[in-house]
Motif scaffolding. Structure first.
Motif: not given
Length: 575
Positions: A332-349
């Motif tokens: 994905h391109p660089t994006e600004r995720l909330t911490f809730s979004g980090v968990v919801a989208t399962s972002s490793n980074v």
């Protein structure tokens, strides 16, 4: 002139001879009745006095509602006394027993060939067959009372229940773990018999009554167990996977309602299954959990106060950690995720960035508090503790990968216990599989409730639950786990699978674990599939198993929808 012998001399010689013979008899009598009397008395008693074991009836293993999963049935052991069988009838005896018992005639003939043996078992059958055998009235053919173990469900919870050997001793599973309790105590009967085995009238008989075994009641629900086995079995077959497991737990009590495996052990044919197939993989197989582990990292970050659900992270699709470049779960391109979004989208980074705010030591402590690195203590046979390296030993990229579930190993039961803790407001209840046992008066005695341990605060548990609910909603990775009418919280997991056969990472472990209703949790369900060939993402192949099992379990337990609406969760900054 004829001369007759001296009669006196003949009499003397005769007397001497008689005295000599009588002295031999007397000496022999002295030896028998005096010197060796105890030896012969003991030998006579040994031949005359027979000891017979009276087997105790083995206790039953039942599900939580009392349905028998393992029970004992009456049986008879047919035996031969080859020395008593009439030689002219041996051919007829062999042919008749072979037909009645369903065994080769040659096998019976071989057992009749040694008349020195007095007791030769030829088969164990039900009482009706035994009566047919004895109706032929063959000399030297008899029966003894025995018990047989029966498993009505076949492979239902097979590796959990286990089985017994020919001697009635438990060899695996609950049959082995609770063998002493289930087995009871055998009795004994001592009596005097004649040469042909008949009891001698008016002689002494000593009898010690057997003590029946006690029953063990499991927390397993037979219907939910069946549904779980069906769902995981179908998916393992459909995906060409090696194995799969499902755990169903009660959120409030920690009781395990189902522990299913595919393939499962058929208890009616366990002898044909290799020993590795006896293992209860739901509690014994150790694997790297992948993204399902992110819930612990999230809990550690929130509990420390370093991160809030709305904290925004700038997330690239890769990150350098020591000498490795680690990639996100999807490009994905660089994006600004909330911490809730980090968990919801399962972002490793994003998870790594949050873990760096927590620190290795605190993350390790949180993993321990959730039960990693130690046996769950649920009472299963063969429970494993997994592998949790000390934080001091985390080297290189391991400092980052552990945050998203690579570099630490767990069992399905341990992972389910993590989500039970979150669902229960941050309180871990030690999992349990035994609901109770009967006492010596056949009265049911409930097992002690599981130990309750506060792991994280209620606020942290509530915030993590909201994130997990977002993971199942639109935009999350677990949409295939959604259940109409119910609020569901859960997490996907896709981890590279270490395989000793290839001495490295080969294939994948696909997982989904969650609970429902999300706002009033009652049940936790975990599905894990090992080394699938058709697809490998947890959200694609494990989430549908979760949905099937959870839907059935909610209906079976009559858990109604709460009728509430999930809170809105901001996934990306600016939304």
């Amino acid at each position: 002139m004829l001369r007759l012998g001296n009669p006196n001399r003949r009499i003397h010689i005769g007397l001497i001879a008689m005295t000599f013979v009588l002295s031999i008899f007397a000496g022999r009598l002295v030896q028998l009745q005096g010197l060796d009397s105890k030896v012969y008395v003991a030998e006579a008693a040994e031949r005359r006095v027979q000891e017979e074991k009276i087997p105790a009836r083995r206790g039953s293993i039942t599900d939580v509602n009392g349905h028998e999963l393992a029970l004992t049935v009456e049986a008879r052991e047919i035996f031969l006394d080859p020395g008593v069988v009439v030689p002219a009838e041996r051919e007829k005896v062999a042919a008749t027993l072979a037909a009645e018992l369903g065994v080769p005639k040659e096998q019976i003939t071989a057992k009749l060939s040694d008349p020195a043996k007095r007791y030769v078992p030829v088969g164990t059958v039900n009482p009706a067959v035994a009566r047919k055998v004895l109706a032929h009235k063959f000399k030297g053919v008899g029966s003894e009372h025995r018990y047989l173990r029966d498993y009505p469900g076949g492979d239902l919870a097979g590796s959990l229940i286990g089985f017994v050997g020919d001697d009635g001793y438990g060899l695996s599973g609950m049959e082995l773990l609770h063998n002493k309790l289930l087995a009871g105590r055998d009795g004994e009967q001592i009596m005097e018999t004649g040469r042909d085995g008949e009891r001698i009238p008016m002689t002494r008989t000593t009898r010690q009554t057997p003590v029946a075994g006690r029953d063990v009641r499991l927390t397993i629900d037979r219907d939910i167990q069946w549904a779980a086995q069906q769902a995981i079995g179908e998916q393992v077959k459909a995906t060409g996977a090696r194995t799969g497991s499902v755990i169903v737990m009660d959120v409030q009590t920690g009781q395990v309602l189902a522990a299913a495996n595919a393939p499962e052990l058929d208890l009616k044919n366990w002898e044909k299954t290799p020993a590795e197939g006896w293992v209860n993989r739901a509690v014994a197989d150790v694997f790297e959990p992948g993204s399902t582990n992110k819930v612990i990292t999230a809990a550690a970050a929130l509990e420390s106060g370093a991160v809030r659900p709305e904290t925004v992270f700038t997330v690239k699709d890769e990150i350098r950690c020591a000498d490795q470049v680690l990639r996100d779960s999807h490009p994905h391109p660089t994006e600004r995720l909330t911490f809730s979004g980090v968990v919801a989208t399962s972002s490793n980074v994003g998870t790594i960035l949050a873990a760096q705010k927590v620190g290795d030591r605190k993350l390790h402590e949180m993993l321990q508090r959730f039960g990693f690195g130690s046996k769950p203590g649920a009472g299963f046979y063969g429970e494993e503790a997994g592998l949790l390296p000390s934080w001091k030993d985390w080297l290189g990229s391991q400092r980052c990968t552990i945050a998203y579930g690579q570099g630490v190993s767990v069992t399905a039961l341990q992972t389910a216990s993590v989500y039970q803790t979150i669902a229960n407001g941050g309180v871990r209840v030690t999992p349990s599989i035994v609901a109770g046992t009967t006492d010596d008066k056949d009265v049911f005695v409930p097992a002690a409730p599981g130990k309750r341990t506060r792991v994280v605060g209620e606020r942290t548990a509530r915030e993590v639950t909201t994130m997990l609910e977002a993971a199942v909603s639109e935009g999350g990775t677990g949409t295939l786990a959604a259940i109409d009418g119910y609020r569901v919280a859960g997490k996907t997991g896709t981890a590279m699978r270490y395989d000793a056969a290839c001495q490295g990472y080969c294939g994948y472990t696909a997982t989904f674990v969650g609970f429902a209703p999300a706002d009033k949790p009652r049940l936790v369900v975990l599905a894990v599939i090992q080394d699938p060939r058709e697809g490998h993402y947890g959200g694609e192949i494990a989430a549908p198993v979760f949905k099937k099992v959870m839907t059935f379990a909610l209906k079976s337990k009559k858990v109604p929808p709460t009728g509430t609406t999930p809170p809105a969760v901001r996934i990306r900054a600016g939304e």
